[in-house]
Scaffold this motif. Structure first.
Motif, PDB file in Angstrom:
ATOM      1  N   THR A 293       0.833  -1.202   0.000  1.00 27.28           N
ATOM      2  CA  THR A 293       0.000   0.000   0.000  1.00 27.28           C
ATOM      3  C   THR A 293       0.872   1.258   0.000  1.00 27.28           C
ATOM      4  OG1 THR A 293      -0.302  -0.426   2.366  1.00 27.28           O
ATOM      5  CG2 THR A 293      -2.170  -0.851   0.908  1.00 27.28           C
ATOM      6  N   GLY A 294       2.052   1.167   0.625  1.00 31.66           N
ATOM      7  CA  GLY A 294       2.966   2.322   0.597  1.00 31.66           C
ATOM      8  C   GLY A 294       3.334   2.663  -0.837  1.00 31.66           C
TER       9      GLY A 294
ATOM     10  N   LEU B 224       0.397   4.165  -2.707  1.00 33.64           N
ATOM     11  CA  LEU B 224       0.170   5.560  -2.318  1.00 33.64           C
ATOM     12  C   LEU B 224       1.228   6.473  -2.925  1.00 33.64           C
ATOM     13  CD1 LEU B 224      -0.805   4.974   1.408  1.00 33.64           C
ATOM     14  CD2 LEU B 224      -2.293   5.795  -0.396  1.00 33.64           C
ATOM     15  N   ARG B 225       2.500   5.996  -2.935  1.00 33.25           N
ATOM     16  CA  ARG B 225       3.557   6.854  -3.507  1.00 33.25           C
ATOM     17  C   ARG B 225       3.316   7.075  -5.000  1.00 33.25           C
ATOM     18  NH1 ARG B 225       6.349   4.539   0.755  1.00 33.25           N
ATOM     19  NH2 ARG B 225       6.832   2.607  -0.341  1.00 33.25           N
TER      20      ARG B 225
ATOM     21  N   MET C 104       1.342  11.187   4.673  1.00 34.14           N
ATOM     22  CA  MET C 104       2.551  10.374   4.515  1.00 34.14           C
ATOM     23  C   MET C 104       3.802  11.157   4.894  1.00 34.14           C
ATOM     24  SD  MET C 104       1.437   8.586   0.997  1.00 34.14           S
ATOM     25  CE  MET C 104       2.831   7.505   0.770  1.00 34.14           C
TER      26      MET C 104
ATOM     27  N   ARG D 120       2.081   9.957   9.376  1.00 32.89           N
ATOM     28  CA  ARG D 120       0.812   9.438   9.918  1.00 32.89           C
ATOM     29  C   ARG D 120       0.141   8.528   8.913  1.00 32.89           C
ATOM     30  NH1 ARG D 120      -3.058  13.717  11.125  1.00 32.89           N
ATOM     31  NH2 ARG D 120      -2.038  15.037   9.576  1.00 32.89           N
TER      32      ARG D 120
ATOM     33  N   VAL E  81      -2.713   7.317   6.440  1.00 42.10           N
ATOM     34  CA  VAL E  81      -3.761   8.007   5.688  1.00 42.10           C
ATOM     35  C   VAL E  81      -5.110   7.459   6.186  1.00 42.10           C
ATOM     36  CG1 VAL E  81      -2.232   8.219   3.685  1.00 42.10           C
ATOM     37  CG2 VAL E  81      -3.928   6.422   3.712  1.00 42.10           C
TER      38      VAL E  81
ATOM     39  N   GLY F 218       2.028  -3.889   4.297  1.00 45.18           N
ATOM     40  CA  GLY F 218       1.616  -2.542   4.733  1.00 45.18           C
ATOM     41  C   GLY F 218       0.112  -2.397   4.850  1.00 45.18           C
TER      42      GLY F 218
ATOM     43  N   ARG G  31      -3.434  -1.971   8.460  1.00 44.04           N
ATOM     44  CA  ARG G  31      -2.628  -1.254   9.447  1.00 44.04           C
ATOM     45  C   ARG G  31      -3.468  -0.736  10.605  1.00 44.04           C
ATOM     46  NH1 ARG G  31       1.870   0.508   5.780  1.00 44.04           N
ATOM     47  NH2 ARG G  31       3.423   1.653   6.939  1.00 44.04           N
TER      48      ARG G  31
ATOM     49  N   GLN H 177      -9.269  -1.595   9.133  1.00 39.61           N
ATOM     50  CA  GLN H 177      -8.832  -2.139   7.837  1.00 39.61           C
ATOM     51  C   GLN H 177      -8.880  -3.668   7.865  1.00 39.61           C
ATOM     52  OE1 GLN H 177      -4.980  -0.521   6.724  1.00 39.61           O
ATOM     53  NE2 GLN H 177      -5.668   1.585   6.971  1.00 39.61           N
TER      54      GLN H 177
ATOM     55  N   ARG I   1      13.454   8.105   0.312  1.00 44.20           N
ATOM     56  CA  ARG I   1      12.062   8.404   0.644  1.00 44.20           C
ATOM     57  C   ARG I   1      11.977   9.623   1.551  1.00 44.20           C
ATOM     58  NH1 ARG I   1       8.937   3.034   2.471  1.00 44.20           N
ATOM     59  NH2 ARG I   1       7.926   4.578   3.791  1.00 44.20           N
TER      60      ARG I   1
END
Ligand code: AMP
Length: 195
Positions: free
Chosen positions: A31-32, A35-36, A53, A57, A59, A85, A88, A92, A139
């Protein structure tokens, strides 16, 4: 095979997920990374997520749950997936459980990579510095201040999932501080596929 990898930032979830994927040919869903990619596309939603991010924190659940649900229902996820990921938060995890129930499938394994906060912090900072020295991109959230928030988010919001999955009888824990190959060996054992 449907697997969830749990563990704090820097515990090696991405590396181990990659090894599972190479061996079993199932889908790697980070998921990271999702999202990126969304942030790079500079969409409205990407901007909204970037704020969380960049601060370390999580999302909001509603933003991530819909995206993951949609992805899991794609045909290439049918043979299985490794979630890296996600989930979390308990919310979820409950939504994931409902979705899988609806599809009449279930999680086969949840593997927790255990690691100590202090060591993680140093490990990530060293890795970021080495990348910088080689001229690679680092990152934006791999800095001391943001990492502290990410580790807190893990302890407060994600660590309760360990009990949640333990009570369902699917949790296996692996020492994530061992050398990478030893972690892989233990992860494969934990999912019932010893090398
Ligand atoms: P990661 O690459 O897994 O370390 O994730 C990087 C950042 O993306 C996290 O610090 C969160 O801001 C966000 N993120 C990734 N996965 C989730 C998730 N399942 N729920 C909420 N936020 C997430």
């Amino acid at each position: 095979m449907r697997i969830v990898l749990l563990g704090p930032p820097g515990a090696g979830k991405g590396t181990q997920a990659q090894r599972i994927v190479e061996k079993f040919g199932i889908l790697h869903l980070s998921t990271g990374e999702m999202l990126r990619t969304a942030v790079q596309k500079e969409t409205d939603i990407g901007h909204k997520m970037n704020k969380f991010m960049a601060e370390g924190r999580l999302v909001p659940d509603e933003l991530i749950i819909a995206a993951v649900n949609e992805r899991i229902l794609q045909p290439d996820a049918e043979p299985g997936f490794v979630l890296d990921g996600f989930p979390r938060t308990i919310s979820q995890a409950v939504t994931l459980n409902d979705l899988l129930n609806k599809e009449a499938v279930e999680l086969d394994h949840v593997v927790e990579l255990r690691a100590d906060d202090e060591i993680l912090l140093e490990r990530i900072l060293t890795r970021a510095q080495e990348a910088r020295d080689r001229g690679h991109a680092v990152r934006a959230d791999d800095n001391r201040e943001t990492l502290k928030v990410r580790l807190e988010a893990y302890t407060e919001q994600t660590a309760p999932l360990i009990e949640y999955y333990r009570s369902k009888g699917v949790l296996r824990s692996v020492d994530g501080l061992q050398p990478i190959d030893a972690v892989t060996r233990d992860v494969f054992r934990a999912i019932g596929k010893p090398t």
